[in-house]
Design a protein around this motif. Structure first.
Motif, PDB file in Angstrom:
ATOM      1  N   VAL A  25      57.416  64.427  44.625  1.00  0.00           N
ATOM      2  CA  VAL A  25      57.068  63.129  44.039  1.00  0.00           C
ATOM      3  C   VAL A  25      57.468  62.041  45.031  1.00  0.00           C
ATOM      4  N   PRO A  26      56.496  61.349  45.644  1.00  0.00           N
ATOM      5  CA  PRO A  26      56.835  60.272  46.572  1.00  0.00           C
ATOM      6  C   PRO A  26      57.354  59.051  45.807  1.00  0.00           C
ATOM      7  N   ALA A  27      58.612  58.697  46.051  1.00  0.00           N
ATOM      8  CA  ALA A  27      59.220  57.545  45.374  1.00  0.00           C
ATOM      9  C   ALA A  27      58.885  56.274  46.144  1.00  0.00           C
ATOM     10  N   PHE A  28      57.587  55.988  46.215  1.00  0.00           N
ATOM     11  CA  PHE A  28      57.088  54.800  46.903  1.00  0.00           C
ATOM     12  C   PHE A  28      56.267  53.982  45.919  1.00  0.00           C
ATOM     13  N   LEU A  29      56.230  52.675  46.145  1.00  0.00           N
ATOM     14  CA  LEU A  29      55.532  51.777  45.234  1.00  0.00           C
ATOM     15  C   LEU A  29      54.088  51.537  45.648  1.00  0.00           C
ATOM     16  N   ALA A  30      53.710  52.093  46.779  1.00  0.00           N
ATOM     17  CA  ALA A  30      52.321  52.052  47.244  1.00  0.00           C
ATOM     18  C   ALA A  30      52.120  53.197  48.218  1.00  0.00           C
ATOM     19  N   SER A  31      50.874  53.629  48.373  1.00  0.00           N
ATOM     20  CA  SER A  31      50.577  54.792  49.205  1.00  0.00           C
ATOM     21  C   SER A  31      50.159  54.372  50.600  1.00  0.00           C
ATOM     22  N   GLY A  32      51.152  54.093  51.428  1.00  0.00           N
ATOM     23  CA  GLY A  32      50.891  53.730  52.807  1.00  0.00           C
ATOM     24  C   GLY A  32      51.085  54.901  53.745  1.00  0.00           C
ATOM     25  N   TYR A  33      51.531  54.607  54.959  1.00  0.00           N
ATOM     26  CA  TYR A  33      51.653  55.620  56.014  1.00  0.00           C
ATOM     27  C   TYR A  33      52.558  56.772  55.601  1.00  0.00           C
ATOM     28  N   HIS A  34      53.693  56.448  54.985  1.00  0.00           N
ATOM     29  CA  HIS A  34      54.642  57.508  54.642  1.00  0.00           C
ATOM     30  C   HIS A  34      54.034  58.513  53.661  1.00  0.00           C
ATOM     31  N   THR A  38      46.112  49.215  55.051  1.00  0.00           N
ATOM     32  CA  THR A  38      45.272  48.443  54.123  1.00  0.00           C
ATOM     33  C   THR A  38      45.245  49.064  52.729  1.00  0.00           C
ATOM     34  N   ARG A  39      45.413  50.382  52.652  1.00  0.00           N
ATOM     35  CA  ARG A  39      45.432  51.026  51.336  1.00  0.00           C
ATOM     36  C   ARG A  39      46.645  50.583  50.540  1.00  0.00           C
ATOM     37  N   ALA A  40      47.784  50.454  51.201  1.00  0.00           N
ATOM     38  CA  ALA A  40      48.993  49.997  50.526  1.00  0.00           C
ATOM     39  C   ALA A  40      48.846  48.542  50.089  1.00  0.00           C
ATOM     40  N   LEU A  41      48.240  47.714  50.930  1.00  0.00           N
ATOM     41  CA  LEU A  41      48.057  46.304  50.576  1.00  0.00           C
ATOM     42  C   LEU A  41      47.146  46.156  49.358  1.00  0.00           C
ATOM     43  N   GLU A  42      46.130  46.990  49.279  1.00  0.00           N
ATOM     44  CA  GLU A  42      45.261  46.969  48.102  1.00  0.00           C
ATOM     45  C   GLU A  42      46.042  47.382  46.865  1.00  0.00           C
ATOM     46  N   GLU A  43      46.926  48.321  46.993  1.00  0.00           N
ATOM     47  CA  GLU A  43      47.727  48.735  45.843  1.00  0.00           C
ATOM     48  C   GLU A  43      48.727  47.657  45.442  1.00  0.00           C
ATOM     49  N   ALA A  77      50.120  43.445  41.432  1.00  0.00           N
ATOM     50  CA  ALA A  77      50.200  42.035  41.047  1.00  0.00           C
ATOM     51  C   ALA A  77      49.269  41.737  39.876  1.00  0.00           C
ATOM     52  N   ALA A  78      48.083  42.343  39.886  1.00  0.00           N
ATOM     53  CA  ALA A  78      47.134  42.137  38.793  1.00  0.00           C
ATOM     54  C   ALA A  78      47.677  42.688  37.483  1.00  0.00           C
ATOM     55  N   MET A  79      48.343  43.839  37.547  1.00  0.00           N
ATOM     56  CA  MET A  79      48.946  44.411  36.342  1.00  0.00           C
ATOM     57  C   MET A  79      50.025  43.485  35.779  1.00  0.00           C
ATOM     58  N   LEU A  80      50.858  42.945  36.675  1.00  0.00           N
ATOM     59  CA  LEU A  80      51.919  42.045  36.230  1.00  0.00           C
ATOM     60  C   LEU A  80      51.338  40.760  35.652  1.00  0.00           C
ATOM     61  N   ALA A  81      50.314  40.228  36.289  1.00  0.00           N
ATOM     62  CA  ALA A  81      49.675  39.010  35.788  1.00  0.00           C
ATOM     63  C   ALA A  81      49.062  39.235  34.412  1.00  0.00           C
ATOM     64  N   ASP A  82      48.526  40.423  34.216  1.00  0.00           N
ATOM     65  CA  ASP A  82      47.869  40.735  32.941  1.00  0.00           C
ATOM     66  C   ASP A  82      48.862  40.740  31.787  1.00  0.00           C
ATOM     67  N   ILE A  83      50.038  41.325  31.992  1.00  0.00           N
ATOM     68  CA  ILE A  83      50.994  41.392  30.883  1.00  0.00           C
ATOM     69  C   ILE A  83      51.838  40.125  30.764  1.00  0.00           C
ATOM     70  N   ALA A  84      52.037  39.404  31.885  1.00  0.00           N
ATOM     71  CA  ALA A  84      52.820  38.163  31.839  1.00  0.00           C
ATOM     72  C   ALA A  84      51.959  36.965  31.442  1.00  0.00           C
ATOM     73  N   VAL A 143      50.280  34.920  33.329  1.00  0.00           N
ATOM     74  CA  VAL A 143      50.459  33.785  34.243  1.00  0.00           C
ATOM     75  C   VAL A 143      49.953  34.207  35.622  1.00  0.00           C
ATOM     76  N   PRO A 144      49.672  33.240  36.497  1.00  0.00           N
ATOM     77  CA  PRO A 144      49.271  33.603  37.864  1.00  0.00           C
ATOM     78  C   PRO A 144      50.388  34.355  38.583  1.00  0.00           C
ATOM     79  N   VAL A 145      50.018  35.375  39.339  1.00  0.00           N
ATOM     80  CA  VAL A 145      50.972  36.123  40.153  1.00  0.00           C
ATOM     81  C   VAL A 145      50.437  36.176  41.573  1.00  0.00           C
ATOM     82  N   ARG A 146      51.194  35.628  42.501  1.00  0.00           N
ATOM     83  CA  ARG A 146      50.853  35.721  43.918  1.00  0.00           C
ATOM     84  C   ARG A 146      51.701  36.803  44.567  1.00  0.00           C
ATOM     85  N   ILE A 147      51.223  37.321  45.675  1.00  0.00           N
ATOM     86  CA  ILE A 147      51.977  38.327  46.420  1.00  0.00           C
ATOM     87  C   ILE A 147      52.651  37.667  47.612  1.00  0.00           C
ATOM     88  N   GLY A 148      53.912  38.015  47.827  1.00  0.00           N
ATOM     89  CA  GLY A 148      54.621  37.584  49.019  1.00  0.00           C
ATOM     90  C   GLY A 148      55.274  38.799  49.645  1.00  0.00           C
TER      91      GLY A 148
END
Length: 242
Positions: free
Chosen positions: A61-70, A128-133, A138-145, A147-152
């Motif tokens: 189980v990859p304990a990563f928050l997005a599927s990038g290089y690792h 780019t795959r990780a950035l899309e994720e 962010a969209a999931m968080l915006a949906d339940i909150a 409010v607008p959610v930007r990525i930093g």
């Protein structure tokens, strides 16, 4: 014999990060049994080393928050290097609605109130795959909150967390909070306090919902092992990654 869960994390020199992954593995083990930890960078043991020392089938189980290089490169290479003949690799932990719900819990603890804008703070990636994720998270968080959610981004990629906070201020939002899209405390999370926000949520950490998420990923892998009928290594198909 029940398959061993191998929880694969990035690795860090910060002892609090290592302790958090160990605590997460311990919490998961109370539900599914043997759970081992491996790291793809900075420190060991590596996934290949853990798998060589695992006689039974294994679920990685990859304990990563997005599927990038690792996730796309390091993990498959480590499994191949191990020569283990019965391994299932699950999708990464994120993005997932569960993580959005945990982030919102952490934000509320930091003083966030309905209507306050949010910056999702991610480590960043050149993949780019990780950035899309990250955008999906962010969209999931915006949906339940609601409010607008930007990525930093804290390290790789732009805008920085500080720039994202400033943009929301310039757009007329009086209160801005930072959601830490990081698993554990460390250098990256420490930097968030200087972003100029009204509050910063704690990292995702060992939350009961995240423990359940890891367990759910493990069961996906167990099912994949059963369906593979002895195939060497079964990676979940793209359709099952959704």
């Amino acid at each position: 014999m029940t398959p061993t869960l191998v929880l694969v994390a990035h690795g860090t020199r910060n002892p609090r990060g290592v302790e958090m992954i160990a605590a997460l593995a311990d919490a998961v083990s109370t539900q599914i049994g043997t759970t081992r930890v491996a790291f793809v960078d900075v420190l060991g043991p590596s996934p290949a080393e853990v798998l060589r020392d695992t006689a039974e089938s294994a679920v990685v189980v990859p304990a990563f928050l997005a599927s990038g290089y690792h996730v796309h490169t390091d993990v498959p290479r480590e499994i191949a290097d191990s020569a283990h003949t019965s391994v299932a690799v699950t999708r990464a932990l994120g993005p997932d609605l569960v993580l959005a719900e945990v982030m919102l819990d952490r934000l509320r603890d930091a003083g966030w109130q309905s209507g306050d804008c949010i910056v999702l703070a991610a480590a960043g990636s050149s993949d780019t795959r990780a950035l899309e994720e990250h955008r999906r998270a962010a969209a999931m968080l915006a949906d339940i909150a609601r409010v607008p959610v930007r990525i930093g981004y804290v390290a790789t990629s732009t805008p920085t967390v500080s720039d994202a906070v400033s943009t929301l201020r310039e757009d007329g939002h009086p209160r801005v909070f930072v959601a830490s899209y990081l698993l554990a405390r460390g250098l990256f999370h420490t930097r968030l306090s200087a972003a100029g926000a009204d509050g910063v949520g704690e990292p995702l950490g060992v939350h009961a919902a995240i423990v359940d998420l890891v367990v759910a990923r493990y069961h996906e892998g167990v099912r994949a092992l059963g369906e593979s009928s002895g195939a060497a290594t079964e990676e979940l198909s793209p359709a099952r990654r959704r």
